[in-house]
Design a protein around this motif. Structure first.
Motif, PDB file in Angstrom:
ATOM      1  N   THR A   1       1.067  -0.940   0.133  1.00 57.24           N
ATOM      2  CA  THR A   1       0.147  -0.359   0.065  1.00 57.24           C
ATOM      3  C   THR A   1       0.884   1.236  -0.054  1.00 57.24           C
ATOM      4  N   ALA A   2       0.480   1.832  -0.887  1.00 57.92           N
ATOM      5  CA  ALA A   2       1.444   3.627  -1.487  1.00 57.92           C
ATOM      6  C   ALA A   2       1.176   3.735  -0.419  1.00 57.92           C
TER       7      ALA A   2
ATOM      8  N   LEU B   1       7.292  -0.753   7.116  1.00 55.49           N
ATOM      9  CA  LEU B   1       7.078   0.569   6.318  1.00 55.49           C
ATOM     10  C   LEU B   1       8.158   1.275   6.085  1.00 55.49           C
ATOM     11  N   LEU B   2       8.245   1.319   4.947  1.00 58.01           N
ATOM     12  CA  LEU B   2       9.591   2.095   3.942  1.00 58.01           C
ATOM     13  C   LEU B   2       8.633   3.709   3.602  1.00 58.01           C
ATOM     14  N   ASP B   3       9.437   4.545   4.759  1.00 53.68           N
ATOM     15  CA  ASP B   3       9.746   6.168   3.973  1.00 53.68           C
ATOM     16  C   ASP B   3      10.440   7.169   3.512  1.00 53.68           C
ATOM     17  N   GLU B   4      10.711   6.739   1.966  1.00 52.92           N
ATOM     18  CA  GLU B   4      11.031   8.028   1.184  1.00 52.92           C
ATOM     19  C   GLU B   4      12.374   7.249   1.740  1.00 52.92           C
ATOM     20  N   ALA B   5      12.297   5.863   1.143  1.00 53.17           N
ATOM     21  CA  ALA B   5      13.803   5.078   1.050  1.00 53.17           C
ATOM     22  C   ALA B   5      14.643   5.267   0.132  1.00 53.17           C
TER      23      ALA B   5
ATOM     24  N   VAL C   1       4.304   2.226   1.847  1.00 51.54           N
ATOM     25  CA  VAL C   1       5.431   2.811   1.336  1.00 51.54           C
ATOM     26  C   VAL C   1       5.241   4.412   1.164  1.00 51.54           C
ATOM     27  N   ILE C   2       6.030   5.123   1.383  1.00 55.80           N
ATOM     28  CA  ILE C   2       6.035   6.544   1.366  1.00 55.80           C
ATOM     29  C   ILE C   2       6.334   6.846   0.161  1.00 55.80           C
TER      30      ILE C   2
ATOM     31  N   THR D   1       7.561   4.507  -8.705  1.00 56.21           N
ATOM     32  CA  THR D   1       8.324   3.917  -8.298  1.00 56.21           C
ATOM     33  C   THR D   1       7.110   3.193  -7.583  1.00 56.21           C
ATOM     34  N   VAL D   2       5.859   3.421  -7.546  1.00 50.47           N
ATOM     35  CA  VAL D   2       4.196   2.966  -6.712  1.00 50.47           C
ATOM     36  C   VAL D   2       3.459   2.610  -8.045  1.00 50.47           C
TER      37      VAL D   2
END
Length: 582
Positions: free
Chosen positions: A365-366, A495-499, A526-527, A533-534
């Motif tokens: 989920t983005a 949780l991926l935050d602006e990775a 994903v943020i 990318t999403v």
């Protein structure tokens, strides 16, 4: 809880050790009086032949010599015992308090850190703990022991001659009264001085944190002004505090010293009247000189104790900050996430109001939208870094407010844009993901995160120390180590935050490969700012100003021609821009 234990924030063992320290100091003080008794007896033995014409009692002198040696040995043993029960236990208790404070800070919600400066928390852990250590080792035991010793001496001397005893101690209440008059001034200026010291710590921290900007823009003069001003203010407050309090302390000490003159005056009058013998007079003069020395120490330590209480009070306030609680035995069997009527604000600044959303398990989920729309806040609320103001968040059907935060963390892995690394080896930095992991498991996680190549090129491989916050690594390398941590933890929610927000194309490709390995069969949030990318995410949630505007797949949202479609077009157009376009 006893008053002293509460004010100093001591553990039960620390309070027991403090009482033992006081007892040890009393014993040391009393044994220190023994040499005076021996000296008085020696003088008496030497004077008697001169007055009576008798022969010198050499046997008695030898016995007194033996008594002097014995009293010296006894005092040495008492001092050693005092040292063990004061300094040694004070250092141990200080260490325990620091660890306790660090653990307490670790478990506080992030909302607490919005109200506190890093410099103040550093002061709490270091300077304030040092104050407690000093109070336990140098101040409180000495003060209490001196009071007890003086009381015992007063009682014993009263049986010897109550008139001389009264002359010796009658001046003490006046000295104490003078010090008591200064308490309000001590508190006022002490708090001002502590506040000035905290301000200096904050200015130093800010100056050092921003040193790159200061050098890059030539701001040395401008940015030094605030630091210099805070230092001058601290100096001014220190002078005012020392001066205001010092006047009262010096006056109290001067009055106390009058006591020796009073003892001499009363003694001379009593000898003249024939109601006091010379040896008793000499005894009181010598003991009074010994008694007044620790009393002066008490008067000197008293304002120091009150000043330190300002620091210890601040630490107590920190340690009373409420922790997040919840069930430590919660077991989650599925990992879908739901927001139900969630309202949240940072202090007074509202972010969400009655929002509802669903994040399915075992899918990606983005969260997308303009800066400040609430994307990162959603991820942090899921992790329970903050508690919501209204509504509830459910993970696997369970309200996260009912789950212990550390228990909840067991089910989550994080990869942030701003990676935090420690001044330790690569191996230990990756092991943060799972402390009990074997070296082989760490290496396997590093390989999956595409770290193997650059780690092997380091001087000591996995045992290379990477510097403060990984300053010897590139941004892409630091990010891949962060992913290796998450792979090692193998939590069901990621949780991926602006990775990949600030990476070059080569690093981005490697990290995307590492992330692909990380998110297999996981519930992934994903943020991302880079919408391309999403596009293949299972679900995209579009936010704007704390509201959910759109939801769906990338294909669906592009077809709807809404905010997502608009942002995507803008980003695609910006890809064709170059420095030569003007």
């Amino acid at each position: 809880m006893p008053y002293i234990q509460e004010r100093l924030g001591l553990s039960d063992q620390g309070y027991k050790d403090l009482k033992k320290a006081v007892f040890a100091c009393v014993i040391a003080n009393l044994t220190l009086l023994l040499p005076f008794v021996v000296i008085i007896q020696v003088i008496t033995t030497l004077i008697i032949p001169l007055v009576t014409g008798r022969d010198l009692d050499t046997n008695r002198l030898w016995m007194l010599l033996a008594g002097g040696i014995f009293s010296a040995i006894l005092y040495a043993l008492a001092y050693k015992y005092e040292y063990q029960k004061t300094f040694t236990v004070a250092y141990a208790e200080s260490e325990n308090i620091r660890l306790d404070v660090a653990e307490h800070i670790r478990r506080l919600p992030l909302s607490f850190f919005n109200k506190k400066d890093l410099s103040e928390l550093t002061t709490n852990m270091m300077a304030d703990c040092a104050s407690i250590e000093h109070v336990m080792s140098h101040v409180v035991p000495d003060m209490i022991a001196t009071v007890i010793t003086v009381v015992i001496a007063c009682i014993m001397l009263s049986f010897y001659d109550w008139r001389m005893s009264l002359a010796m101690f009658c001046i003490l209440p006046i000295s104490i009264g003078i010090v008591a008059l200064s308490l309000g001034i001590q508190k006022k200026y002490g708090e001002r001085h502590v506040k000035a010291k905290l301000n200096v710590s904050g200015q130093v921290q800010e100056y050092l944190d921003g040193i790159k900007v200061v050098k890059a823009f030539g701001l040395a003069g401008e940015k030094s002004i605030a630091l210099e001003k805070s230092l001058r203010t601290m100096m001014k407050e220190a002078i005012i505090f020392e001066g205001a309090v010092g006047v009262f302390i010096v006056l109290a000490i001067m009055v106390l010293q009058v006591g020796i003159g009073l003892v001499v005056w009363v003694g001379v009058n009593l000898i003249t009247a024939g109601s006091l013998d010379a040896m008793t007079f000499l005894t009181f003069v010598m003991i009074s000189a010994k008694i007044y020395t620790p009393l002066v120490v008490i008067l000197t330590l008293w304002p120091e104790l009150l000043y330190m209480m300002v620091s210890t009070k601040r630490m107590q306030t920190l340690r009373k900050e409420p922790l997040m609680d919840g069930d430590e035995n919660t077991v989650l069997t599925n990992y879908d996430i739901q927001f139900k009527d969630v309202t949240f604000a940072y202090n007074e600044e509202a972010v969400f109001k009655n929002i509802n959303l669903e994040i399915p398990e075992n899918g990606v989920t983005a969260l997308v939208g303009p800066s400040g729309s609430g994307k990162s806040t959603i991820s942090r609320l899921i992790a329970r870094f903050w508690d919501v103001n209204g509504g509830a968040i459910y993970v696997g059907g369970k309200n996260i407010r009912e789950i212990d935060p550390e228990r909840l963390m067991n089910y989550m892995s994080f990869v942030f844009q701003d990676v935090v690394l420690f001044n330790d080896t690569v191996m230990n930095n990756i092991k943060i993901g799972r402390q009990g992991a074997t070296d082989d498991e760490v290496v396997a996680a590093a390989k999956a995160a595409r770290c193997e190549e650059f780690i092997r090129a380091m001087p000591d491989g996995y045992n290379t120390v990477i510097g403060e916050n990984g300053n010897t690594l590139s941004g892409g390398e630091r990010q891949r180590i962060s992913i290796a941590r998450a792979l090692l933890k193998d939590a069901p929610i990621v949780l991926l935050d602006e990775a990949t927000a600030s990476l070059d194309p080569e690093n981005e490709m490697q990290i995307q490969e590492a992330i692909s390995a990380l998110i297999q069969n996981k519930t992934v949030i994903v943020i991302a700012h880079r919408l391309r990318t999403v596009l293949d995410a299972d679900k995209i949630i579009v936010l704007d100003n704390g509201r959910i505007l759109e939801e769906g797949t990338g294909e669906k949202l592009l077809a709807e021609n809404g905010l997502f479609s608009k942002l995507y077009r803008i980003q695609q157009e910006s890809l064709g821009w170059s420095a030569g376009n003007h």
